[in-house]
Write a protein that holds these residues in place. Structure first.
Motif, PDB file in Angstrom:
ATOM      1  N   CYS A 181       0.343 -27.845 -11.910  1.00  0.00           N
ATOM      2  CA  CYS A 181      -0.685 -28.211 -12.887  1.00  0.00           C
ATOM      3  C   CYS A 181       0.016 -28.738 -14.133  1.00  0.00           C
ATOM      4  CB  CYS A 181      -1.556 -26.999 -13.205  1.00  0.00           C
ATOM      5  SG  CYS A 181      -2.888 -27.337 -14.381  1.00  0.00           S
ATOM      6  N   PRO A 182       0.195 -30.059 -14.257  1.00  0.00           N
ATOM      7  CA  PRO A 182       0.958 -30.621 -15.380  1.00  0.00           C
ATOM      8  C   PRO A 182       0.410 -30.263 -16.753  1.00  0.00           C
ATOM      9  CG  PRO A 182       0.588 -32.277 -13.680  1.00  0.00           C
ATOM     10  CD  PRO A 182      -0.253 -31.085 -13.313  1.00  0.00           C
ATOM     11  N   GLU A 183      -0.911 -30.026 -16.853  1.00  0.00           N
ATOM     12  CA  GLU A 183      -1.495 -29.698 -18.155  1.00  0.00           C
ATOM     13  C   GLU A 183      -1.284 -28.243 -18.542  1.00  0.00           C
ATOM     14  OE1 GLU A 183      -3.284 -31.060 -15.689  1.00  0.00           O
ATOM     15  OE2 GLU A 183      -4.130 -32.968 -16.373  1.00  0.00           O
ATOM     16  N   LEU A 184      -0.767 -27.440 -17.600  1.00  0.00           N
ATOM     17  CA  LEU A 184      -0.438 -26.059 -17.925  1.00  0.00           C
ATOM     18  C   LEU A 184       0.966 -26.043 -18.517  1.00  0.00           C
ATOM     19  CD1 LEU A 184      -0.737 -23.005 -18.001  1.00  0.00           C
ATOM     20  CD2 LEU A 184      -0.125 -22.943 -15.564  1.00  0.00           C
ATOM     21  N   THR A 185       1.043 -25.849 -19.818  1.00  0.00           N
ATOM     22  CA  THR A 185       2.341 -25.779 -20.497  1.00  0.00           C
ATOM     23  C   THR A 185       2.401 -24.488 -21.299  1.00  0.00           C
ATOM     24  OG1 THR A 185       1.688 -26.902 -22.570  1.00  0.00           O
ATOM     25  CG2 THR A 185       2.333 -28.298 -20.708  1.00  0.00           C
ATOM     26  N   LEU A 186       3.575 -23.875 -21.332  1.00  0.00           N
ATOM     27  CA  LEU A 186       3.790 -22.630 -22.047  1.00  0.00           C
ATOM     28  C   LEU A 186       4.904 -22.831 -23.059  1.00  0.00           C
ATOM     29  CD1 LEU A 186       3.835 -20.227 -18.959  1.00  0.00           C
ATOM     30  CD2 LEU A 186       1.863 -20.866 -20.351  1.00  0.00           C
ATOM     31  N   TRP A 187       4.777 -22.227 -24.228  1.00  0.00           N
ATOM     32  CA  TRP A 187       5.713 -22.450 -25.318  1.00  0.00           C
ATOM     33  C   TRP A 187       6.021 -21.149 -26.044  1.00  0.00           C
ATOM     34  CZ3 TRP A 187       7.363 -27.433 -25.561  1.00  0.00           C
ATOM     35  CH2 TRP A 187       6.571 -28.379 -24.893  1.00  0.00           C
ATOM     36  N   LYS A 188       7.232 -21.055 -26.583  1.00  0.00           N
ATOM     37  CA  LYS A 188       7.521 -20.046 -27.590  1.00  0.00           C
ATOM     38  C   LYS A 188       8.338 -20.719 -28.691  1.00  0.00           C
ATOM     39  CE  LYS A 188      11.003 -17.799 -24.594  1.00  0.00           C
ATOM     40  NZ  LYS A 188      11.429 -16.465 -24.088  1.00  0.00           N
ATOM     41  N   MET A 189       7.968 -20.414 -29.930  1.00  0.00           N
ATOM     42  CA  MET A 189       8.483 -21.146 -31.074  1.00  0.00           C
ATOM     43  C   MET A 189       8.814 -20.195 -32.212  1.00  0.00           C
ATOM     44  SD  MET A 189       5.377 -23.952 -31.081  1.00  0.00           S
ATOM     45  CE  MET A 189       4.134 -22.723 -30.666  1.00  0.00           C
ATOM     46  N   SER A 190       9.780 -20.579 -33.022  1.00  0.00           N
ATOM     47  CA  SER A 190      10.052 -19.826 -34.249  1.00  0.00           C
ATOM     48  C   SER A 190      10.271 -20.814 -35.390  1.00  0.00           C
ATOM     49  CB  SER A 190      11.274 -18.917 -34.096  1.00  0.00           C
ATOM     50  OG  SER A 190      12.455 -19.681 -33.979  1.00  0.00           O
ATOM     51  N   ILE A 191       9.814 -20.433 -36.584  1.00  0.00           N
ATOM     52  CA  ILE A 191       9.972 -21.257 -37.778  1.00  0.00           C
ATOM     53  C   ILE A 191      10.807 -20.462 -38.774  1.00  0.00           C
ATOM     54  CG2 ILE A 191       8.799 -22.495 -39.623  1.00  0.00           C
ATOM     55  CD1 ILE A 191       6.325 -22.623 -37.836  1.00  0.00           C
ATOM     56  N   TYR A 192      11.996 -20.949 -39.067  1.00  0.00           N
ATOM     57  CA  TYR A 192      12.965 -20.277 -39.934  1.00  0.00           C
ATOM     58  C   TYR A 192      13.423 -18.923 -39.369  1.00  0.00           C
ATOM     59  CZ  TYR A 192      11.318 -23.495 -43.629  1.00  0.00           C
ATOM     60  OH  TYR A 192      10.968 -24.599 -44.372  1.00  0.00           O
ATOM     61  N   GLY A 193      13.035 -18.579 -38.149  1.00  0.00           N
ATOM     62  CA  GLY A 193      13.324 -17.243 -37.634  1.00  0.00           C
ATOM     63  C   GLY A 193      12.593 -16.170 -38.405  1.00  0.00           C
ATOM     64  N   ALA A 194      11.563 -16.577 -39.178  1.00  0.00           N
ATOM     65  CA  ALA A 194      10.865 -15.643 -40.064  1.00  0.00           C
ATOM     66  C   ALA A 194      10.078 -14.617 -39.268  1.00  0.00           C
ATOM     67  CB  ALA A 194       9.922 -16.406 -40.990  1.00  0.00           C
ATOM     68  N   GLU A 195      10.138 -13.363 -39.719  1.00  0.00           N
ATOM     69  CA  GLU A 195       9.385 -12.285 -39.098  1.00  0.00           C
ATOM     70  C   GLU A 195       8.028 -12.160 -39.781  1.00  0.00           C
ATOM     71  OE1 GLU A 195      12.551  -9.041 -37.446  1.00  0.00           O
ATOM     72  OE2 GLU A 195      11.876  -8.830 -39.523  1.00  0.00           O
ATOM     73  N   VAL A 196       6.999 -11.962 -38.970  1.00  0.00           N
ATOM     74  CA  VAL A 196       5.646 -11.781 -39.487  1.00  0.00           C
ATOM     75  C   VAL A 196       5.102 -10.466 -38.970  1.00  0.00           C
ATOM     76  CG1 VAL A 196       3.299 -12.703 -39.510  1.00  0.00           C
ATOM     77  CG2 VAL A 196       5.244 -14.256 -39.642  1.00  0.00           C
ATOM     78  N   GLY A 197       4.538  -9.670 -39.866  1.00  0.00           N
ATOM     79  CA  GLY A 197       3.937  -8.399 -39.486  1.00  0.00           C
ATOM     80  C   GLY A 197       2.499  -8.333 -39.947  1.00  0.00           C
ATOM     81  N   GLY A 198       1.916  -7.142 -39.869  1.00  0.00           N
ATOM     82  CA  GLY A 198       0.553  -6.956 -40.324  1.00  0.00           C
ATOM     83  C   GLY A 198      -0.506  -7.254 -39.295  1.00  0.00           C
TER      84      GLY A 198
END
Length: 241
Positions: A191-208
């Motif tokens: 299924c070519p339209e099935l795409t999976l991604w993982k991304m990080s921006i600045y390696g910044a950690e986000v909580g909450g």
């Protein structure tokens, strides 16, 4: 602007004609000497404006959580942006908090945290998922597709990560700006339209995150899939964990 970016369908909405070339991850996230060869796609004015507003806020806030190699340089870029935006500066200052934290059993250290809207980051990454899928694999994602990006709890990551190790039609892994924006993507074989991604921006950690109180994540996960595909609902449910 190259001729290939004008008059074609906007990659983000597929409804309006593009009038500009948009950098999938904005140039202003990067130092001036690390802005070459960033992915670009065709975008209409409406989508470009919405995306730009998200980028404007996040390029001023996220550097405060930067953990990548050039974190000091990212923070230096953020300071003049906040100076020009008094409202954002005031909101950021009002939400600053300090705590004591030990990482992996190391020495306890004072840590500053700043407020950031999860929804803004996830909305920006919704645009980025669409842009990267088109840039790398010419996948056009319209109303008949589901697209989502989200931070995940540990339980969600354990379910999502194995997909990146399996067989795939195509895979990609990139790091732009020495850790400013890093991502990994896979495209399903059947299924070519099935795409999976993982991304990080600045390696910044986000909580909450209410789903994982006390936990933090530096990785945003994304998915695109046809709404009619049998596994789409299951995969989208993972991003709700």
């Amino acid at each position: 602007m190259g001729k290939g970016y004008k008059g074609v369908p906007c990659v983000y909405c597929l409804e309006r004609k593009a009038g500009t070339a948009d950098h999938v991850i904005a140039r202003k996230f990067f130092p001036a000497d690390k802005r070459d060869d960033l992915p670009k796609v065709a975008a209409c004015a409406e989508c470009n404006n919405v995306k730009s507003r998200l980028e404007h806020a996040l390029t001023a806030i996220m550097p405060f959580g930067a953990q990548h190699a050039d974190a000091d340089q990212a923070l230096a870029m953020a300071e003049p942006r906040l100076t020009k935006n008094r409202k954002l500066h005031a909101n950021l200052a009002a939400g600053v908090a300090y705590s004591i934290r030990s990482i992996n059993g190391g020495p306890w250290q004072t840590e500053m945290t700043v407020p950031v809207d999860h929804a803004d980051i996830e909305k920006l990454c919704w645009f980025i998922v669409k842009g990267l899928a088109h840039h790398h694999w010419q996948v056009a994602l319209g109303p008949e597709h589901s697209v989502r990006a989200s931070f995940l709890s540990e339980a969600g990551r354990q379910r999502f990560d194995p997909f990146f190790a399996g067989a795939a039609r195509a895979k990609v892994k990139q790091d732009f700006g020495n850790g400013v924006f890093a991502y990994e993507g896979v495209q399903a074989q059947d299924c070519p339209e099935l795409t999976l991604w993982k991304m990080s921006i600045y390696g910044a950690e986000v909580g909450g995150d209410k789903r994982a109180k006390g936990k933090r994540s530096s990785m945003i996960y994304g998915i695109s899939a046809p709404k009619a595909w049998l596994a789409t609902e299951m995969l989208m449910s993972i991003l709700g964990q």
